[in-house]
Design an enzyme around this catalytic site. Structure first.
Site, short mmCIF file in Angstrom:
data_model
loop_
_atom_site.label_atom_id
_atom_site.label_comp_id
_atom_site.label_asym_id
_atom_site.label_seq_id
_atom_site.Cartn_x
_atom_site.Cartn_y
_atom_site.Cartn_z
N ARG A 77 0.80 -1.22 0.00
CA ARG A 77 0.00 0.00 0.00
C ARG A 77 0.84 1.28 0.00
NH1 ARG A 77 -3.14 -3.81 1.75
NH2 ARG A 77 -1.22 -4.51 2.69
N THR A 78 1.81 1.33 0.90
CA THR A 78 2.55 2.59 1.02
C THR A 78 3.32 2.85 -0.26
OG1 THR A 78 2.72 2.16 3.37
CG2 THR A 78 4.13 3.88 2.51
N LYS A 106 27.73 -3.79 -1.44
CA LYS A 106 29.19 -3.59 -1.57
C LYS A 106 29.72 -2.82 -0.37
CE LYS A 106 28.82 -3.11 -6.59
NZ LYS A 106 28.89 -2.11 -7.66
N ARG A 127 11.63 3.54 3.04
CA ARG A 127 11.15 2.64 4.10
C ARG A 127 12.30 1.70 4.45
NH1 ARG A 127 5.86 -1.12 4.34
NH2 ARG A 127 5.04 0.91 4.91
N HIS A 160 5.55 5.56 11.48
CA HIS A 160 5.05 5.54 10.10
C HIS A 160 4.21 6.81 9.96
CE1 HIS A 160 3.78 4.22 6.30
NE2 HIS A 160 3.41 2.98 6.56
#
Ligand code: ASP
Length: 350
Positions: A77-78, A106, A127, A160
């Site tokens: 959703r986000t 790396k 996120r 959030h």
């Protein structure tokens, strides 16, 4: 039963709020005037987009901008709502959804990765599994010559913020004919220990007067003390309970969340009897006829699909509201909210 409300404590008069936004990192950034403004912009944007002309005007607003969606933790959703919110505003997007395909493998530091992205784009929406990473990225941006805004799209178990904004918008609309969020009793249920959406939403409640929060969680999954102390500091009432059936009739809204099993140690997953923390048709019967049932999704057994047909179920609206609230947040981040308002007026709406 929920204890009766003590004499209400008058809210300290709000300081002259700074309503600008650049980075969006934490619910701490949001004052009541800013929340109200974001709600107003959200409704205006979705209204404007209803006409083809309006939608085109929106698409021109940020057509010279590019966004990076850097999602190293799973998201449906986000990710999709930010991606589409960008497209609604004409922002072109690129993405990394799996850190194993980036130079992180790396050994590149987050600071270097973020600075690299900032060479190509005008906003980084990120996120991560790690708490505090978006904040670190924002601090780093503030130290370089061409900083771009960082938007926190979920940081570990911590916060959030844009989910909390869309939850506020959904609550506000649900109570639009009952005086808004002020004075409401809101239950937050589930894994309140590790659920960042409930944490961020609880945090924002300091902006509303006479709200009572009821934390409904199995033992060991209660809301953490940092949020409780913040609420105490701002004189927001809260209670802990594990008796859903007892409190349900008193709630104006119940915000259901799942057990966040992804944080379990795979060798010894947490054993919890979640059967007493579920909303099905039986539980809905005891709720107020004007209550709102919310869930940030994805859901598990805590919210039965049969509830979807009930007019009190707000979670599918919540999803859609998320895209429009993210449009509003991007308007503020890019400082084009006034420009947007004049386009809105030109279209003779409202
Ligand atoms: N989608 C929300 C989050 O990213 C809720 C959840 O996953 O339970 O936190």
């Amino acid at each position: 039963m929920i204890p009766p409300s003590p004499a209400s404590v008058p809210e300290a008069s709000l300081p002259t709020a700074d309503r600008s936004l650049f980075h969006i990192i934490s619910p701490k950034q949001f004052s009541r005037p800013l929340l109200d403004e974001l709600c107003e912009l959200t409704t205006a944007a979705r209204t404007l987009a209803k006409s083809r002309h309006g939608a085109r005007a929106l698409q021109m607003l940020l057509a010279d901008k590019r966004a990076m969606l850097y999602f190293s933790q799973p998201s449906t959703r986000t990710f999709l709502s930010f991606n589409n919110a960008c497209h609604i505003l004409g922002i072109r997007t690129s993405e990394i959804r799996n850190a194993s395909t980036s130079s992180e493998v790396k050994g590149e530091t987050v600071e270097d990765s973020i600075r690299t992205f900032s060479s190509y784009v005008d906003v980084i929406i990120m996120r991560s599994w790690e708490q505090g990473l978006a904040e670190r990225a924002a601090e780093h941006m503030n130290s370089i010559p061409r900083p771009v805004p960082i938007v926190n799209a979920g940081s570990g178990k911590d916060h959030h913020p844009t989910q909390a904004l869309l939850d506020i918008y959904t609550l506000d609309r649900s109570f639009s004919d009952r005086g808004g969020i002020d004075g409401k009793t809101i239950g937050l249920m589930g894994d309140l220990l590790r659920g960042r959406t409930a944490r961020s939403l609880a945090y924002l409640m300091k902006n509303y007067s006479d709200v009572r929060l009821v934390f409904i969680a199995p033992s060991g999954f209660e809301m953490q003390d940092d949020i409780k102390s913040h609420l105490d500091e701002h004189k927001v009432e809260w209670y802990d309970t594990d008796q859903l059936e007892e409190v349900l009739p008193d709630l104006d809204a119940v915000y259901v969340t799942r057990i966040q099993t992804e944080w379990d140690d795979p060798d010894s997953p947490v054993q919890v009897d979640y059967s007493k923390f579920q909303i099905g048709l039986e539980q809905v019967k005891s709720m107020r006829s004007d209550a709102a049932i919310m869930h940030p999704l994805p859901r598990g057994p805590e919210l039965h699909p049969a509830v979807d047909a009930d007019p009190r179920a707000m979670y599918w609206r919540q999803e859609r509201n998320g895209m429009w609230m993210r449009v509003a947040a991007l308007l503020k981040t890019f400082g084009v909210d006034d420009q947007f308002r004049s386009i809105y007026q030109d279209h003779n709406i409202g």
